[in-house]
Motif scaffolding. Structure first.
Motif, PDB file in Angstrom:
ATOM      1  N   VAL A  84       0.827  -1.207   0.000  1.00  0.00           N
ATOM      2  CA  VAL A  84       0.000   0.000   0.000  1.00  0.00           C
ATOM      3  C   VAL A  84       0.862   1.258   0.000  1.00  0.00           C
ATOM      4  CG1 VAL A  84      -1.810   1.265   1.247  1.00  0.00           C
ATOM      5  CG2 VAL A  84      -1.832  -1.245   1.202  1.00  0.00           C
ATOM      6  N   THR A  85       1.989   1.216   0.710  1.00  0.00           N
ATOM      7  CA  THR A  85       2.863   2.389   0.825  1.00  0.00           C
ATOM      8  C   THR A  85       4.312   2.002   0.533  1.00  0.00           C
ATOM      9  OG1 THR A  85       3.197   2.040   3.195  1.00  0.00           O
ATOM     10  CG2 THR A  85       1.354   3.460   2.539  1.00  0.00           C
ATOM     11  N   GLU A  86       5.135   3.044   0.356  1.00  0.00           N
ATOM     12  CA  GLU A  86       6.511   2.829  -0.063  1.00  0.00           C
ATOM     13  C   GLU A  86       7.521   3.041   1.063  1.00  0.00           C
ATOM     14  OE1 GLU A  86       4.230   4.984  -3.483  1.00  0.00           O
ATOM     15  OE2 GLU A  86       4.583   5.334  -1.334  1.00  0.00           O
ATOM     16  N   GLY A  87       7.077   3.019   2.321  1.00  0.00           N
ATOM     17  CA  GLY A  87       7.955   3.262   3.459  1.00  0.00           C
ATOM     18  C   GLY A  87       8.762   2.038   3.855  1.00  0.00           C
ATOM     19  N   PRO A  88       9.334   2.035   5.068  1.00  0.00           N
ATOM     20  CA  PRO A  88      10.212   0.938   5.494  1.00  0.00           C
ATOM     21  C   PRO A  88       9.573  -0.447   5.455  1.00  0.00           C
ATOM     22  CG  PRO A  88      10.452   2.814   6.962  1.00  0.00           C
ATOM     23  CD  PRO A  88       9.301   3.132   6.061  1.00  0.00           C
ATOM     24  N   ILE A  89       8.300  -0.554   5.841  1.00  0.00           N
ATOM     25  CA  ILE A  89       7.652  -1.874   5.818  1.00  0.00           C
ATOM     26  C   ILE A  89       7.405  -2.307   4.378  1.00  0.00           C
ATOM     27  CG2 ILE A  89       5.717  -3.262   6.655  1.00  0.00           C
ATOM     28  CD1 ILE A  89       5.316  -1.249   8.875  1.00  0.00           C
ATOM     29  N   GLY A  90       6.928  -1.379   3.552  1.00  0.00           N
ATOM     30  CA  GLY A  90       6.750  -1.695   2.142  1.00  0.00           C
ATOM     31  C   GLY A  90       8.062  -2.104   1.491  1.00  0.00           C
ATOM     32  N   TYR A  91       9.141  -1.412   1.830  1.00  0.00           N
ATOM     33  CA  TYR A  91      10.463  -1.740   1.294  1.00  0.00           C
ATOM     34  C   TYR A  91      10.890  -3.142   1.715  1.00  0.00           C
ATOM     35  CZ  TYR A  91      15.563  -1.732   0.870  1.00  0.00           C
ATOM     36  OH  TYR A  91      16.857  -2.066   0.585  1.00  0.00           O
ATOM     37  N   ALA A  92      10.673  -3.472   2.999  1.00  0.00           N
ATOM     38  CA  ALA A  92      11.094  -4.774   3.509  1.00  0.00           C
ATOM     39  C   ALA A  92      10.354  -5.914   2.816  1.00  0.00           C
ATOM     40  CB  ALA A  92      10.870  -4.835   5.024  1.00  0.00           C
ATOM     41  N   VAL A  93       9.048  -5.753   2.606  1.00  0.00           N
ATOM     42  CA  VAL A  93       8.271  -6.810   1.957  1.00  0.00           C
ATOM     43  C   VAL A  93       8.590  -6.863   0.463  1.00  0.00           C
ATOM     44  CG1 VAL A  93       5.943  -7.631   1.433  1.00  0.00           C
ATOM     45  CG2 VAL A  93       6.477  -6.722   3.708  1.00  0.00           C
ATOM     46  N   ARG A  94       8.851  -5.746  -0.151  1.00  0.00           N
ATOM     47  CA  ARG A  94       9.295  -5.748  -1.554  1.00  0.00           C
ATOM     48  C   ARG A  94      10.587  -6.561  -1.693  1.00  0.00           C
ATOM     49  NH1 ARG A  94      12.779  -3.449  -5.161  1.00  0.00           N
ATOM     50  NH2 ARG A  94      11.907  -2.660  -7.149  1.00  0.00           N
ATOM     51  N   ARG A  95      11.498  -6.346  -0.785  1.00  0.00           N
ATOM     52  CA  ARG A  95      12.769  -7.079  -0.817  1.00  0.00           C
ATOM     53  C   ARG A  95      12.545  -8.579  -0.639  1.00  0.00           C
ATOM     54  NH1 ARG A  95      17.940  -5.748   3.162  1.00  0.00           N
ATOM     55  NH2 ARG A  95      19.338  -7.345   2.312  1.00  0.00           N
ATOM     56  N   TYR A  96      11.635  -8.933   0.262  1.00  0.00           N
ATOM     57  CA  TYR A  96      11.284 -10.338   0.491  1.00  0.00           C
ATOM     58  C   TYR A  96      10.727 -10.966  -0.789  1.00  0.00           C
ATOM     59  CZ  TYR A  96       8.130 -14.111   2.073  1.00  0.00           C
ATOM     60  OH  TYR A  96       7.435 -15.281   2.216  1.00  0.00           O
ATOM     61  N   CYS A  97       9.828 -10.245  -1.466  1.00  0.00           N
ATOM     62  CA  CYS A  97       9.235 -10.766  -2.701  1.00  0.00           C
ATOM     63  C   CYS A  97      10.292 -10.985  -3.776  1.00  0.00           C
ATOM     64  CB  CYS A  97       8.160  -9.810  -3.209  1.00  0.00           C
ATOM     65  SG  CYS A  97       6.666  -9.755  -2.183  1.00  0.00           S
ATOM     66  N   HIS A  98      11.215 -10.059  -3.902  1.00  0.00           N
ATOM     67  CA  HIS A  98      12.264 -10.204  -4.914  1.00  0.00           C
ATOM     68  C   HIS A  98      13.200 -11.364  -4.593  1.00  0.00           C
ATOM     69  CE1 HIS A  98      11.970  -6.777  -7.769  1.00  0.00           C
ATOM     70  NE2 HIS A  98      11.135  -6.338  -6.843  1.00  0.00           N
ATOM     71  N   GLU A  99      13.472 -11.562  -3.318  1.00  0.00           N
ATOM     72  CA  GLU A  99      14.379 -12.637  -2.926  1.00  0.00           C
ATOM     73  C   GLU A  99      13.831 -14.006  -3.301  1.00  0.00           C
ATOM     74  OE1 GLU A  99      16.353 -14.472   1.175  1.00  0.00           O
ATOM     75  OE2 GLU A  99      15.780 -12.356   1.094  1.00  0.00           O
ATOM     76  N   PHE A 100      12.495 -14.165  -3.178  1.00  0.00           N
ATOM     77  CA  PHE A 100      11.889 -15.473  -3.427  1.00  0.00           C
ATOM     78  C   PHE A 100      11.137 -15.534  -4.762  1.00  0.00           C
ATOM     79  CE2 PHE A 100      12.531 -15.405   1.136  1.00  0.00           C
ATOM     80  CZ  PHE A 100      13.074 -16.675   1.364  1.00  0.00           C
ATOM     81  N   GLY A 101      11.225 -14.477  -5.550  1.00  0.00           N
ATOM     82  CA  GLY A 101      10.588 -14.500  -6.863  1.00  0.00           C
ATOM     83  C   GLY A 101       9.076 -14.382  -6.814  1.00  0.00           C
ATOM     84  N   PHE A 102       8.526 -13.765  -5.764  1.00  0.00           N
ATOM     85  CA  PHE A 102       7.079 -13.594  -5.650  1.00  0.00           C
ATOM     86  C   PHE A 102       6.629 -12.341  -6.417  1.00  0.00           C
ATOM     87  CE2 PHE A 102       7.585 -15.671  -1.251  1.00  0.00           C
ATOM     88  CZ  PHE A 102       7.421 -16.939  -1.788  1.00  0.00           C
ATOM     89  N   ARG A 103       5.488 -12.429  -7.057  1.00  0.00           N
ATOM     90  CA  ARG A 103       4.892 -11.271  -7.701  1.00  0.00           C
ATOM     91  C   ARG A 103       4.083 -10.484  -6.676  1.00  0.00           C
ATOM     92  NH1 ARG A 103       1.178 -13.013 -12.190  1.00  0.00           N
ATOM     93  NH2 ARG A 103       1.669 -11.053 -13.246  1.00  0.00           N
ATOM     94  N   TYR A 104       3.938  -9.198  -6.921  1.00  0.00           N
ATOM     95  CA  TYR A 104       3.203  -8.339  -5.986  1.00  0.00           C
ATOM     96  C   TYR A 104       2.647  -7.143  -6.760  1.00  0.00           C
ATOM     97  CZ  TYR A 104       7.518  -5.647  -6.304  1.00  0.00           C
ATOM     98  OH  TYR A 104       8.601  -4.953  -6.780  1.00  0.00           O
TER      99      TYR A 104
END
Length: 332
Positions: free
Chosen positions: A79-99
């Motif tokens: 929903v947002t681009e702050g620290p939590i959004g950044y952390a989950v974005r990084r998680y998705c990229h690490e495991f190849g998840f789409r978001y």
């Protein structure tokens, strides 16, 4: 569907993002979806300078990953681009998840106004944040056009709604001050451009409903205006319904949920002809849009409250929540 919503904005903050997310979560559950909400309340937070109610959660990646692994979502939306959004974005990229992700606010302009932070740095970060999103959701046509011209792709619409049972026409005599009543509701902060409203030469009484870092400054500078502080739910609804015109001086909002709340109360709007306001207000029917905000406010007094209410009734949270669901993508 099992949906994980990731947001750096949440209660006790009072703003359009939190209002949108609160109503969206409730509607998703009503529609039969399971929702996992990952927000600052689940982490240790640090106050944003000048905004003690805004807590930023840093180093939240390990806990966020644990929550997501336990929930096993079908879809993840940032929903947002702050620290939590950044952390989950990084998680998705690490495991190849789409978001998917949302572009909700013009943070580059906000940061420039608040702390003088260079716009180009913030804009570069936002383009990077959204560049790999399967869909970037925006609330209006004009924002979609603006972002497309800035190089964003895979844009999709996720509009906003209003609770028309809470926000409804009510007796005007709730406010006893001299009429007409011209009102603003929202965060009392520099990016809302509230002084453009307060310095207008208008008859009657001006009301500012809300709180924020500029409240003390503006209330001292404009002692004739009424500053009530934050109001919520039924109290806020009664104040808004008692107004004669809702004045929205912001030039940076991407939507302005308060516009729909005012219209649902049968109160016409005066605003600048800028993004957000142009997408919500039907000029000369539910409000007036003019670079001369004083003329817009005086002209809005003549509009029909029934037209405002009827327009708001078309903008339900169920309608825009279904847009969100249709825009989500499977993680794998």
């Amino acid at each position: 569907m099992r949906i994980a919503l990731i947001s750096d904005a949440w209660h006790p903050q009072i703003n359009g993002v939190v209002t949108t997310l609160t109503n969206t979560v409730a509607t998703l559950k009503t529609l039969g979806h399971e929702v996992e909400l990952i927000t600052p309340e689940r982490f240790k937070t640090y106050p944003w300078p000048g905004y003690p109610d805004v807590g930023l959660a840093f180093l939240c990646g390990p806990k966020a990953r644990t929550i997501l692994k336990a929930f096993k979502p079908d879809a993840i939306h940032l929903v947002t681009e702050g620290p939590i959004g950044y952390a989950v974005r990084r998680y998705c990229h690490e495991f190849g998840f789409r978001y998917t992700s949302s572009y909700l606010s013009h943070f580059p302009e906000y940061f420039k106004l608040r702390i003088g932070f260079p716009v180009w740095i913030s804009e570069t970060y936002l383009r990077w944040f959204h560049c790999d999103s399967a869909r970037v959701m925006v609330s209006t046509a004009s924002l979609e056009t603006q972002l497309y011209q800035a190089g964003y792709r895979r844009l999709a619409r996720w509009s906003r709604g209003v609770d028309t049972e809470l926000y409804r026409p009510q007796p005007k005599d709730f406010i006893k001050d001299k009429r007409p009543i011209f009102m603003f509701t929202g965060r009392v902060a520099i990016e809302k451009n509230i002084e453009a409203f307060l310095k207008l030469d208008l008859p009657g009484t001006k009301y500012v409903i809300g709180d924020g870092p500029q409240k003390a400054l503006l209330s001292n500078k404009y002692p004739a205006a009424r500053f009530t502080g934050y109001q919520q739910k039924e109290s806020l609804s009664r104040f808004m319904a008692a107004a004669d015109v809702f004045v929205f001086p912001s030039r940076t909002d991407t939507f302005g949920v308060a516009l729909l709340e005012a219209l649902a109360c049968g109160v016409p709007v005066a605003a600048f002809p800028v993004q957000g306001s142009k997408d919500v207000i039907i000029d000369a029917q539910t409000g007036f849009l003019n670079e001369d905000l004083q003329l817009a406010a005086l002209s809005a007094l003549e509009l029909n409250s029934g037209d405002c209410r009827r327009y708001a009734l078309e903008n339900t949270w169920e309608k825009c929540t279904k847009q969100l669901v249709d825009n989500l993508v499977p993680m794998v």
